[in-house]
Design an enzyme around this catalytic site. Structure first.
Site, PDB file in Angstrom:
ATOM      1  NE  ARG A   1      -6.899  -1.235  -2.431  1.00  0.00           N
ATOM      2  CZ  ARG A   1      -7.106  -2.542  -2.532  1.00  0.00           C
ATOM      3  NH1 ARG A   1      -6.432  -3.243  -3.429  1.00  0.00           N
ATOM      4  NH2 ARG A   1      -7.979  -3.157  -1.762  1.00  0.00           N
TER       5      ARG A   1
ATOM      6  CG  ASP B   1     -18.604  -3.882  -1.438  1.00  0.00           C
ATOM      7  OD1 ASP B   1     -19.765  -3.957  -1.015  1.00  0.00           O
ATOM      8  OD2 ASP B   1     -17.609  -3.837  -0.693  1.00  0.00           O
TER       9      ASP B   1
ATOM     10  CG  ASP C   1      -8.271   0.302   0.040  1.00  0.00           C
ATOM     11  OD1 ASP C   1      -7.084   0.565   0.264  1.00  0.00           O
ATOM     12  OD2 ASP C   1      -8.718  -0.856   0.031  1.00  0.00           O
TER      13      ASP C   1
ATOM     14  CB  SER D   1     -13.990  -7.311   4.825  1.00  0.00           C
ATOM     15  OG  SER D   1     -13.506  -6.598   3.715  1.00  0.00           O
TER      16      SER D   1
END
Length: 410
Positions: free
Chosen positions: A92, A12, A121, A169
């Site tokens: 995060r 990504d 996220d 993932s």
């Protein structure tokens, strides 16, 4: 246009790195934050520079992650929906904080990330950046440009970006590892062994249990098996020890911030072991009223962090309550690791509210007759309510004792 990109080196963010140069004519500065993931950071930097980054930063934030985020999570017994130790959710806001620091340093026009429009996220990154740097633009190409995994794979191949044919993932850091995708999207299927890296299957774990002792000071683990350790080392060590006994596998249906139910599979050997030990120590040293209220506080704290509200004032207020409570949570807990289970089998603390003289079935100074009056008063309203509902004589249960007392007095 100068953009700071949160860069993992995966498909990504590598595609995004190239696309922003093409679509926006942007100078892209990439930033990778080390929160304990097992990556080759030198190769990530080389990849970023090879595919057009004008500058790359690698930031080691493991100590800060442990001290300022994981320690708080342990004290809050943080498990979202009673299961998930919040590994990704906790990292995060810290990653966003570091990205913002670089954006300010580089006088960037925008911050970019690779989050999708379906996950949690995007909420966590966006809200953290908005709180810390409200005037900067946020770019989320996967969400805004409608990028799909198939399209990204084709684009990567055309542009010479090396890609791996990944089924799953995966995100990992010091506190845990999450696995999504592939067969895991069918909630009726058992996760195959190939998805796990940190934990052994219970069938393959040692036949003999292993015991560990964990020492806490004011709610934070400070020693393992009698040896003082920094929190990073302690977590890394316990991840290995508990993982080889199959501890920390989590498979549950989770409610995402955006309203989607998802099947989530996690590995978190140290997190599960430490939270179990810490919670047990709390039961040993805190009053039942504090424990009852703190359970609600812990649940709310976990909900806030999961949903990207790290910078919400309520989270800070809850931390203040938790820090005060944790002043008493010091002691040592003994945990038995065996066949996928972490079982607390012993605990010691100078602040223990447990008194063997009160708890013993043997002879003690406790006056058992005190219980009679307590029972009468404690259950009075319940007994009266039941009596009235069932058309019984409501005072009969208590009145007879009153008459007996009057006879004694006369």
């Amino acid at each position: 246009m100068k953009v700071v990109l949160a860069y993992s080196g995966g498909l990504d963010t590598s595609v995004i790195l190239k696309l922003m140069q093409e679509k926006l004519n942007a100078e892209v500065i990439t930033v990778t934050v080390d929160v304990g993931q097992k990556d080759d950071f030198k190769k990530i930097e080389e990849k970023a520079l090879k595919f057009g980054a004008v500058k790359h930063y690698t930031i080691d934030a493991k100590e800060e992650f442990a001290k300022e985020y994981l320690a708080k999570a342990i004290k809050a017994n943080a498990l979202y929906e009673g299961a998930y130790p919040l590994a990704t959710a906790l990292a995060r806001p810290l990653i966003a904080k570091k990205i913002v620091e670089i954006a300010k340093k580089e006088n960037a026009d925008a911050i970019a990330h690779g989050c999708t429009g379906k996950g949690n996220d995007q909420v966590r990154f966006d809200l953290a950046v908005k709180a810390l740097y409200p005037e900067i633009k946020i770019i989320a190409p996967v969400r805004e440009w409608g990028l799909t995994r198939d399209w990204e794979m084709e684009y990567a191949k055309k542009n010479g970006i090396p890609v791996k044919e990944k089924i799953y993932s995966i995100d990992e850091n010091l506190w845990g590892r999450s696995i999504e995708g592939g067969i895991l999207e069918d909630p009726s299927e058992e996760p195959p062994e190939e998805v796990f890296e940190w934990t052994l299957s219970p069938e393959k774990t040692p036949e003999k249990p292993e015991y560990v002792t964990i020492e806490f000071e004011e709610g934070v683990p400070v020693a393992l098996n009698g040896r003082e350790m920094g929190l990073v080392e302690l977590i890394e060590t316990l991840n290995f020890i508990a993982g080889k006994h199959g501890v920390g596998r989590i498979d549950h249906i989770e409610d995402r911030a955006v309203g989607i139910k998802s099947r989530e599979v996690y590995e978190a050997p140290a997190a599960i072991t430490l939270i179990k030990a810490h919670k047990d120590l709390e039961k040993f040293v805190l009053t039942k009223w504090v424990l009852e209220f703190k359970e609600f506080v812990d649940s709310k704290w976990s909900w806030l962090v999961y949903n990207g509200l790290w910078f919400e004032p309520l989270r800070e207020a809850l931390d203040a309550f938790i820090d005060k409570v944790e002043e008493k949570v010091s002691g040592t807990v003994k945990v038995k690791l065996y066949k996928g289970n972490a079982i607390v089998v012993g605990r010691k603390s100078e602040n223990a509210l447990y008194d063997i003289n009160l708890a013993t079935f043997e002879k003690s100074d406790y006056d058992q007759k005190l219980a009679i009056g307590f029972i009468e008063l404690f259950g009075m309203q319940s007994v009266l309510a039941y009596s009235i509902a069932n058309k019984l004589k409501p005072m009969e249960a208590f009145g007879s004792k009153k008459l007996e007392a009057e006879k004694v007095i006369s």
